[in-house]
Design an enzyme around this catalytic site. Structure first.
Site, PDB file in Angstrom:
ATOM      1  CG  HIS A   1     -94.943 -13.983  12.734  1.00 44.66           C
ATOM      2  ND1 HIS A   1     -94.018 -14.762  13.379  1.00 44.66           N
ATOM      3  CD2 HIS A   1     -94.611 -14.074  11.409  1.00 44.66           C
ATOM      4  CE1 HIS A   1     -93.184 -15.304  12.504  1.00 44.66           C
ATOM      5  NE2 HIS A   1     -93.511 -14.904  11.308  1.00 44.66           N
TER       6      HIS A   1
ATOM      7  CG  ASN B   1     -81.564 -18.049  20.977  1.00 40.17           C
ATOM      8  OD1 ASN B   1     -82.596 -17.426  21.218  1.00 40.17           O
ATOM      9  ND2 ASN B   1     -81.574 -19.313  20.624  1.00 40.17           N
TER      10      ASN B   1
HETATM   11  P1  NAD Z   1     -88.852 -20.236  18.928  1.00 37.92           P
HETATM   12  O1  NAD Z   1     -89.664 -20.864  20.023  1.00 37.92           O
HETATM   13  O2  NAD Z   1     -88.639 -20.987  17.677  1.00 37.92           O
HETATM   14  O3  NAD Z   1     -87.392 -19.904  19.493  1.00 37.92           O
HETATM   15  C1  NAD Z   1     -87.213 -19.249  20.707  1.00 37.92           C
HETATM   16  C2  NAD Z   1     -85.714 -19.274  20.998  1.00 37.92           C
HETATM   17  O4  NAD Z   1     -85.503 -18.466  22.140  1.00 37.92           O
HETATM   18  C3  NAD Z   1     -85.173 -20.658  21.303  1.00 37.92           C
HETATM   19  O5  NAD Z   1     -83.993 -20.882  20.533  1.00 37.92           O
HETATM   20  C4  NAD Z   1     -84.838 -20.611  22.818  1.00 37.92           C
HETATM   21  O6  NAD Z   1     -83.669 -21.313  23.144  1.00 37.92           O
HETATM   22  C5  NAD Z   1     -84.612 -19.130  23.026  1.00 37.92           C
HETATM   23  N1  NAD Z   1     -84.961 -18.652  24.356  1.00 37.92           N
HETATM   24  C6  NAD Z   1     -86.017 -18.998  25.131  1.00 37.92           C
HETATM   25  N2  NAD Z   1     -86.015 -18.264  26.267  1.00 37.92           N
HETATM   26  C7  NAD Z   1     -84.919 -17.460  26.219  1.00 37.92           C
HETATM   27  C8  NAD Z   1     -84.379 -16.495  27.088  1.00 37.92           C
HETATM   28  N3  NAD Z   1     -84.943 -16.189  28.261  1.00 37.92           N
HETATM   29  N4  NAD Z   1     -83.255 -15.856  26.711  1.00 37.92           N
HETATM   30  C9  NAD Z   1     -82.633 -16.143  25.531  1.00 37.92           C
HETATM   31  N5  NAD Z   1     -83.102 -17.061  24.666  1.00 37.92           N
HETATM   32  C10 NAD Z   1     -84.249 -17.698  24.995  1.00 37.92           C
HETATM   33  O7  NAD Z   1     -89.476 -18.801  18.646  1.00 37.92           O
HETATM   34  P2  NAD Z   1     -89.310 -17.859  17.396  1.00 37.92           P
HETATM   35  O8  NAD Z   1     -87.955 -17.910  16.816  1.00 37.92           O
HETATM   36  O9  NAD Z   1     -89.945 -16.559  17.741  1.00 37.92           O
HETATM   37  O10 NAD Z   1     -90.272 -18.622  16.409  1.00 37.92           O
HETATM   38  C11 NAD Z   1     -91.079 -17.936  15.714  1.00 37.92           C
HETATM   39  C12 NAD Z   1     -92.555 -18.075  16.155  1.00 37.92           C
HETATM   40  O11 NAD Z   1     -92.901 -18.020  17.531  1.00 37.92           O
HETATM   41  C13 NAD Z   1     -93.246 -16.913  15.594  1.00 37.92           C
HETATM   42  O12 NAD Z   1     -94.167 -17.407  14.685  1.00 37.92           O
HETATM   43  C14 NAD Z   1     -93.943 -16.182  16.745  1.00 37.92           C
HETATM   44  O13 NAD Z   1     -95.122 -15.589  16.253  1.00 37.92           O
HETATM   45  C15 NAD Z   1     -94.149 -17.265  17.667  1.00 37.92           C
HETATM   46  N6  NAD Z   1     -94.446 -17.021  19.106  1.00 37.92           N
HETATM   47  C16 NAD Z   1     -94.616 -15.781  19.680  1.00 37.92           C
HETATM   48  C17 NAD Z   1     -94.863 -15.668  21.064  1.00 37.92           C
HETATM   49  C18 NAD Z   1     -95.073 -14.320  21.719  1.00 37.92           C
HETATM   50  O14 NAD Z   1     -95.601 -13.405  21.115  1.00 37.92           O
HETATM   51  N7  NAD Z   1     -94.611 -14.166  22.971  1.00 37.92           N
HETATM   52  C19 NAD Z   1     -94.896 -16.811  21.844  1.00 37.92           C
HETATM   53  C20 NAD Z   1     -94.712 -18.047  21.222  1.00 37.92           C
HETATM   54  C21 NAD Z   1     -94.472 -18.129  19.864  1.00 37.92           C
END
Ligand code: NAD
Length: 253
Positions: free
Chosen positions: A124, A223
């Site tokens: 991404h 997760n």
């Molecule tokens: P998502 O938000 O859909 O899912 C995150 C998952 O992680 C959730 O199921 C949640 O329960 C779990 N989670 C949260 N904290 C946790 C922890 N400490 N330990 C274990 N599990 C945990 O995110 P995704 O699947 O990456 O969705 C994809 C989109 O999010 C992408 O497009 C990405 O680019 C974007 N994104 C990236 C960032 C970043 O770079 N840090 C931040 C926000 C979103």
């Protein structure tokens, strides 16, 4: 700890080598970065429907909102440090266990933790660069951050006059084909695909676990909450990524 048997099983598979790690926003929440879909996450504060590529290119107002969003994002994210989960993956690479890290994250925390940049496949993109949508010229984010701090307008590309945008993949924008192809290739070659902190709900990225599984790899999911792919996983461990990855690292031979 609950999950003890599953953790040992996972450590054994990692010891066998040939692992690809697949990460999502949940691996970075312990570093203070919000994920998208958890309560209080980014989509509770911004409307994803506003941030499609089509709206970005069509409307100057959307572009101003988009830059405001990134201004806020940069302010928060520049202070973020890699956490125990990022560090454990980098440590596993040093032990020769990691073929690639495929990440949906745009924060570059894997590289900051010590994962080799050439092994990190950012499907991404990255928030730490700005790209021209027409000629592909890349500039550092700091120049734009400074303009936003001074409440100045973001101009078009100095080379071709095209629209500039942070080098991340927005809704309606294609994933970089070369990076996605390499990620798919890695998933067909690996012995273990370990997914960490992803809802596994965003396609086409979430298809990668299925690609790995169909090619004969083991599939492990770490997760906080259940994912739609738990049903095909060889092991699905519920809990905090940092704690779990730290524990798994300590169990390696
Ligand atoms: P998502 O938000 O859909 O899912 C995150 C998952 O992680 C959730 O199921 C949640 O329960 C779990 N989670 C949260 N904290 C946790 C922890 N400490 N330990 C274990 N599990 C945990 O995110 P995704 O699947 O990456 O969705 C994809 C989109 O999010 C992408 O497009 C990405 O680019 C974007 N994104 C990236 C960032 C970043 O770079 N840090 C931040 C926000 C979103």
């Amino acid at each position: 700890m609950e999950n003890e048997g599953a953790l040992k099983k996972l450590a054994g598979w990692i010891d066998d080598g040939g692992m690809v790690v697949f990460t999502g926003a949940g691996i970075s929440t312990e570093s203070g970065l919000s994920d998208f879909r958890s309560p209080g996450g980014i989509w509770d504060r911004f409307n994803p429907a506003e941030f499609t590529l089509q709206k970005f290119t069509a409307s100057a107002e959307t572009r101003r909102n988009f830059w405001r969003f990134y201004h806020e994002n940069w302010k928060v994210s520049r202070a973020a440090k890699p956490n125990r989960a990022h560090l454990a993956i980098a440590e596993m690479e040093k032990k020769g266990k990691v073929n690639a890290v495929v990440t949906q994250n745009i924060d570059e925390l894997h590289q900051a933790a010590g994962s080799s940049p050439e092994k990190v496949l950012e499907i991404h993109g990255t928030m730490w660069k700005v790209g021209c949508l027409s000629c592909g010229d890349i500039s550092p984010w700091e120049d734009f951050f400074q303009l936003l701090e001074e409440e100045k307008e973001i101009e078009n590309c100095r080379l071709c006059g095209g629209l500039l945008k942070p080098a991340t993949v927005s809704f309606g924008q294609s994933l970089p084909a070369d990076v996605l192809n390499e990620a798919q290739h890695q998933c067909t070659q690996c012995k273990l695909l370990l997914c960490i902190g992803s809802s596994l709900a965003v396609y086409p990225a979430a298809r990668l676990p299925e690609v790995a599984k169909n090619a004969g790899a083991k599939l492990a999911i770490v997760n906080r909450e259940p994912t739609p792919l738990d049903r095909i996983a060889d092991v699905a461990i519920k809990g905090e990524a940092g704690e779990i990855m730290n524990k798994v690292l300590s169990l390696l031979a």
